[in-house]
Motif scaffolding. Sequence first.
Motif, PDB file in Angstrom:
ATOM      1  N   ARG A   1       5.468 -15.235   1.020  1.00 39.82           N
ATOM      2  CA  ARG A   1       4.607 -14.119   1.393  1.00 39.82           C
ATOM      3  C   ARG A   1       4.966 -12.898   0.534  1.00 39.82           C
ATOM      4  O   ARG A   1       6.074 -12.796   0.004  1.00 39.82           O
ATOM      5  N   TYR A   2       4.070 -11.903   0.480  1.00 41.35           N
ATOM      6  CA  TYR A   2       4.344 -10.653  -0.209  1.00 41.35           C
ATOM      7  C   TYR A   2       3.530  -9.545   0.457  1.00 41.35           C
ATOM      8  O   TYR A   2       2.499  -9.799   1.057  1.00 41.35           O
ATOM      9  N   ASP A   3       4.060  -8.349   0.268  1.00 42.75           N
ATOM     10  CA  ASP A   3       3.406  -7.176   0.843  1.00 42.75           C
ATOM     11  C   ASP A   3       2.309  -6.719  -0.107  1.00 42.75           C
ATOM     12  O   ASP A   3       2.504  -6.647  -1.320  1.00 42.75           O
ATOM     13  N   THR A   4       1.173  -6.366   0.444  1.00 45.90           N
ATOM     14  CA  THR A   4       0.007  -6.037  -0.395  1.00 45.90           C
ATOM     15  C   THR A   4      -0.175  -4.535  -0.614  1.00 45.90           C
ATOM     16  O   THR A   4      -1.087  -4.120  -1.327  1.00 45.90           O
ATOM     17  N   ALA A   5       0.693  -3.714  -0.007  1.00 50.11           N
ATOM     18  CA  ALA A   5       0.559  -2.263  -0.183  1.00 50.11           C
ATOM     19  C   ALA A   5       0.902  -1.893  -1.624  1.00 50.11           C
ATOM     20  O   ALA A   5       1.632  -2.596  -2.326  1.00 50.11           O
ATOM     21  N   SER A   6       0.436  -0.732  -2.040  1.00 52.03           N
ATOM     22  CA  SER A   6       0.655  -0.283  -3.420  1.00 52.03           C
ATOM     23  C   SER A   6       1.638   0.891  -3.446  1.00 52.03           C
ATOM     24  O   SER A   6       1.499   1.851  -2.672  1.00 52.03           O
ATOM     25  N   THR A  10       5.881 -13.732  -7.669  1.00 54.40           N
ATOM     26  CA  THR A  10       4.827 -14.708  -7.380  1.00 54.40           C
ATOM     27  C   THR A  10       3.711 -14.513  -8.396  1.00 54.40           C
ATOM     28  O   THR A  10       3.798 -15.008  -9.511  1.00 54.40           O
ATOM     29  N   THR A  30       2.228 -11.199  -8.947  1.00 57.18           N
ATOM     30  CA  THR A  30       1.981  -9.761  -9.043  1.00 57.18           C
ATOM     31  C   THR A  30       2.757  -9.211 -10.233  1.00 57.18           C
ATOM     32  O   THR A  30       3.968  -9.425 -10.348  1.00 57.18           O
ATOM     33  N   VAL A  89       1.020  -3.239  -6.340  1.00 56.68           N
ATOM     34  CA  VAL A  89       1.273  -4.149  -5.215  1.00 56.68           C
ATOM     35  C   VAL A  89       2.729  -4.587  -5.270  1.00 56.68           C
ATOM     36  O   VAL A  89       3.297  -4.806  -6.346  1.00 56.68           O
ATOM     37  N   THR A  90       3.344  -4.681  -4.096  1.00 55.95           N
ATOM     38  CA  THR A  90       4.750  -5.042  -4.020  1.00 55.95           C
ATOM     39  C   THR A  90       5.008  -6.338  -4.790  1.00 55.95           C
ATOM     40  O   THR A  90       4.364  -7.367  -4.546  1.00 55.95           O
ATOM     41  N   SER A 130       8.514 -11.020  -3.429  1.00 54.40           N
ATOM     42  CA  SER A 130       7.960 -11.694  -2.241  1.00 54.40           C
ATOM     43  C   SER A 130       9.052 -11.896  -1.212  1.00 54.40           C
ATOM     44  O   SER A 130      10.235 -11.647  -1.489  1.00 54.40           O
TER      45      SER A 130
END
Length: 551
Positions: free
Chosen positions: A27-32, A61, A63, A123-124, A127
């Motif tokens: 998983r990964y964080d989608t915030a910028s 991953t 990004t 984006v972060t 992951s």
Amino acid sequence: MKSYFFWIDGAVCTSGQTTGKLPTTDRYDTASGRTFVLNSLDNDYQIYCCGFVSSWEFFVTTTNGTLYAQVWRQVSGAWTLIGQNSFDVETTNFNGVFTGPVTASQQISVQAGDFIGFMSSGVTIPSYQRTNAGVGGSNEEVIYSDTATGTVGSTAVFSSYTTNSIEFSIKSTLSPGNTPQFTSLPAASSVDEDTPVGTTLITITATDADLSDNLTYTLTSTNPASASFNFDPSSGNLTTLTTLTVGITVFSFSVVDLCGNAVSSTFTLTVANKPPVFQNLPNTTEISEDLSEETELFILTVTDPTVGDVVTCSLNSTVPTTNDLYFYYSVGRSRYSIYLRGGASLDYDTAREYLMTIDCTDTKDSVSSTFVVYVAKNEPPVITNLPGSVSVSPNTIVGTSIFTVTTTDKESAQLFYNMTCIPSECPFKIFACTYLKRLVSKRETCSYAGAVLTESSVVNVTEPGFDLYIYVFDGKNLVGPKVLTVQMKETDSTSTSASTDWLSTDAKYILIILTIFAGLATFAVIGFCVLVFKKSPKSKSRNIIKTKHFP
């Protein structure tokens, strides 16, 4: 099975020691532009040692962008950004572990209790995985901020991340850092003892390849112990506090970085004395061998550059050995002098020079120099106008000077004359030294020495002439005889009567008696002068350097 390593708080990091994890992520964080501090309670991302971050690893991953790998510390309750390293992530790095080494100048200095974190430009990038399928305690919780600026030294307010039980894929590798090195600590130096108080002797500096490191300077010891110096750790200046003492002092210094990496070195300071200085040695003088009066030959001038130093001097040796020369300090005149002793018996043929060695000291250093006394040979006087002849009229009255002997003498000594006569019945005499006159120089001299006079009447002399054998004596050398031939002119009755008739009979008798007494006095004085020359003259202090005339 998991293995756990625990590090002692405050210990120096070892090379290869790590903090953080690289779990398999999904998983990964989608915030910028979001910033995370990984302060989970299990402390997997906490640093437990003092050192530097030498490299970073994180799983990418799909990004890309710029990742700022960071170190955070709580300072007075506020999260403060200690340092960060930036890495550009390309598409070629997708789905793999990104390894980013850090050069020594960019390595972040860390301490026990710091946490690693990161910020992404978009984006972060790193992951994460959820532990226990997202179910469990709060040990794996992290905090984040969307307002952190990413400026080193700034603080930020963080909140708990909404998803708990997570582990991000990021890890730092640590190192103990580099040992500092002295760059301006000389091995030795020297200064004079009169160095002013407050003088900076040296300024210590050191460098560390770890630019973010802080260095601390310490004066660890002073041997021998001394209160004359002060060391300021903030400036690195070693200065003087008091007047310095002559000698050697060894200072030991150390420089330590934040993690205790240290280096030590010594500095040797020699405090030197400025020795006395002869202002007029080496030097020489020349004196005649016939000088025997006590005479000051030379005045010594010696100084010391150090204020307050007292200089004393002494005669080390005289070669060849003699008692005729001595070294003397006059308390009244505060000076050292070299004297010729009264009654000295110098002899050119025995010793033509004397080498005197003078030592002076200020109690800390001694200096030596020489003074040479050259003995000049006494040159005999020279009669310059004999042999010679002179004609004398029978009308010449008693006491008339018929000739004056002229003599030169290199030493300008006092000269004494004597003579014999053939035939022996001689009506002439020579002034030896019968009339003494005191000049401005206070030196007695014979005013009429060398004058040949008629001692008795020559009116009835029947001899056609006389040979006068004349001698001159300078106190050391007897020169002669040199002949003065006196030719008697024939009698002129007319002129004789004219020349003698003006004297009464009584006056003639008185003149004859005075002439006899004058002759007796002349020989008495000559005898006295010869005795004087055979005896040592009385000592008289003379402030001179050149050869003195014979008195």
